[in-house]
Design an enzyme around this catalytic site. Structure first.
Site, PDB file in Angstrom:
ATOM      1  CD  GLU A 150      27.168  91.636   3.708  1.00  0.00           C
ATOM      2  OE1 GLU A 150      28.099  90.965   3.262  1.00  0.00           O
ATOM      3  OE2 GLU A 150      27.113  92.050   4.874  1.00  0.00           O
ATOM      4  CB  ILE A 151      22.533  95.375   2.356  1.00  0.00           C
ATOM      5  CG1 ILE A 151      21.725  96.151   3.394  1.00  0.00           C
ATOM      6  CG2 ILE A 151      22.396  95.966   0.977  1.00  0.00           C
ATOM      7  CD1 ILE A 151      22.243  97.545   3.676  1.00  0.00           C
TER       8      ILE A 151
END
Lengths: 311, 254
Positions: free
Chosen positions: B53-54
């Site tokens: 997700e980062i």
């Protein structure tokens, strides 16, 4: 050429008590620690804070008593520990903690960066977060139906253009063109803010920017101030510049469990130092910093600060 | 392979890995979900796209990181982007086949709590959503790996961080959420799904050597068993070799 270079003390003086301020950084990486520490030294109060996923600095800011309201998508100190000053304030109600998901906050910044009033989505539907936000009459979202008459139920996330925002980056030129290596989760936030401050490890020439324009992640259009603070994210990591300091993070994750121990930590490392240079000296100075320098190929330190060696 | 030749964690990783199909886009967190995904990529599914997700896609780490914000995890990536670039343009866009999650508690209808737990009279806040809530809302399938204990597999979670089938039946769709084709929970005792009209948790396969009684004792409600419940397939030697020598040689997760 108009220079946007500021010094840290003056930049932080521009932030009034009660300001609405957003932060970049994610857990243990690119947390603008120097800026957070200076906010704490200047004794700011009643800040309204926004962040996708919180980081070490946010936990310190909340622990110092500077925050009135925090809208965030959760977070931790990764395997080092939890953001216990935030958790404690959440549980005791000493701050008005408003929990979202990571993407819902990022979408509010995205809407702000595009100048559109809201973003329709289905995220948060059915969650306890939306239930709690509605109980608090939070005005940043509402459940609605699609105007296109297709029967779709939607969450409208209100645009957010925070008055102030702070990001840490490895490089910028004096005009304010910012270069960040690695993932850039705080890009939309930077572009949404009314006044964006960027602390950088190193100011580079505009000639360097012009020879690598594809590396500029935030152009100067969005930037209010560039503040050169070498190792400004320490003890968190900056990809390709320096690693996190595992020893320091371990120490912090131990101290932040109890307010009294956190206060001692703050007194010694933050309130007991006049600036980031002194802070770095207390943390071990050049000897320590040379150990966490990133390997240019791997982007982190290959000899030290390795998670495998700590556990 | 003999059931004494592998550990429970290895069996869980192999079982989860086999549920992934080549060419899928997977959003994953650290720990056993990552181990299972990497095993699939190194064996039957070389074309998986692994998304963090980062804003990191298809890295090939050589050092174990402490979390997704650790640059160790980003080594030899194919693409760096933002939160909006990963959870927005890929997940929200509808391109994620499997969201692979963990959590503090999972309930009868597949809702997951990663926020906090009630202890006596107070709510103990732990981590919160991060991208987990977003991932559970928009992934076509959700897999989760959990320890099978009666305080973890519960009737109702203390806090719905990520949505499963909410209150069962059609309640998820009625709330306006995108459909979720499949939720699978892999524990140290069994594999569970929700493939019935009530969308209620049921045991799909029992790990070798585990009894129904053990599963019942360690579940916080009266768990159902699928009509033709199976014994979980055993890992093969190649999978165990890969886990021990390639995926997790330092035995951080296995």
């Amino acid at each position: 050429m108009k220079s946007k270079i500021m010094n840290l003390t003056d930049a932080v003086r521009e932030i009034p008590d009660g300001a609405e301020i957003a932060f970049g950084g994610f857990a243990i990486t690119r947390s603008p620690i120097a800026f957070f520490n200076e906010l704490i030294r200047q004794g700011k109060k009643d800040l309204i804070v926004y962040q996708d996923v919180v980081c070490m600095g946010t936990d310190m800011l909340v622990g110092s008593g500077a925050v009135k309201r925090l809208s965030y998508g959760g977070g931790s100190l990764d395997r080092f520990g939890r953001v216990e000053r935030i958790n404690d304030a959440y549980e005791k109600g000493t701050i008005d903690a408003r929990e979202f998901s990571g993407l819902s906050i990022a979408y509010r910044f995205l809407a702000g960066s595009l100048g559109i009033p809201f973003i329709p989505t289905k995220i948060l539907l059915g969650t306890a977060m939306i239930e709690n936000l509605q109980k608090k009459n939070d005005d940043s979202l509402m459940i609605s139906s699609s105007p296109f008459d297709d029967g779709e139920k939607l969450v409208l996330l209100k645009s957010l253009q925070p008055d102030y925002a702070v990001i840490h980056a490895p490089y910028a030129d004096e005009k304010g063109n910012v270069m960040i290596d690695g993932p850039v989760w705080d890009l939309e936030m930077g572009k949404a803010a009314k006044k964006l401050y960027v602390t950088v490890d190193q100011i580079v020439s505009n000639e360097f920017v012009k020879s690598h324009p594809e590396k500029v992640t935030i152009p100067n259009i969005y930037v209010h101030g560039i503040i050169e603070v070498p190792y400004g994210a320490y003890p968190t990591a900056v990809y390709k510049m320096y690693d996190y300091d595992g020893d320091m993070l371990t120490k912090y994750a131990k101290c932040n469990k109890k307010q009294e121990e956190f206060d001692e930590f703050l007194k010694y490392y933050v309130l007991g130092t006049k600036d980031h240079d002194e802070f770095l000296e207390k943390c071990g100075g050049v000897k320590m910093l040379s150990k966490i320098k990133a390997d240019p190929v791997y982007g982190y330190s290959k000899n030290w600060g390795d998670a495998d060696e700590q556990h | 392979m003999n059931s004494t030749d592998f550990t429970t964690n290895e069996l869980m990783a192999v079982t989860a890995s086999r549920m992934l199909e080549d060419g899928q886009n997977i959003v994953v967190g650290l720990g056993l979900p990552q181990v299972a995904t990497l095993l699939a990529k190194n064996s039957h599914a070389p074309n998986l796209n692994i998304i963090y997700e980062i804003g990191v896609v298809n890295p090939e780490s050589v050092d174990t990181g402490v979390g997704i914000a650790d640059p160790r995890l980003w080594y030899r990536s194919e693409y760096f982007t933002s939160f909006v670039g990963s959870l927005g343009s890929v997940l929200h866009r509808g391109l994620v086949d499997v969201g692979f999650l963990g959590g503090l508690q999972i309930d009868k209808f597949g809702n997951i709590n990663s926020t906090g737990i009630y202890e006596k009279d107070r709510f103990r806040h732990i981590n919160g959503s991060g991208g987990a809530a977003d991932i559970a809302s928009y992934s076509k399938k959700v897999f989760a790996i959990a320890k099978h204990q009666n305080r973890k597999i519960v009737e109702l979670v203390d806090f719905i961080t990520t949505v499963g089938y909410l209150k069962g039946g059609t309640s998820r769709e009625d709330t306006g959420l995108p459909k979720c084709k499949d939720i699978r929970i892999i524990t140290n005792l069994c594999v569970m799904n929700f493939n019935n009209e009530a969308r209620e948790m049921q045991v799909e396969s029992i790990h070798p050597g585990v009894t129904r009684e053990q599963i019942k004792e360690n579940t916080g409600f009266d768990i159902k068993f699928d009509m033709d419940v199976k014994i979980t397939d055993l890992p093969d030697e190649k999978e165990i070799y890969l886990l021990r020598n390639v995926i997790d040689p330092k035995k951080i997760y296995i």
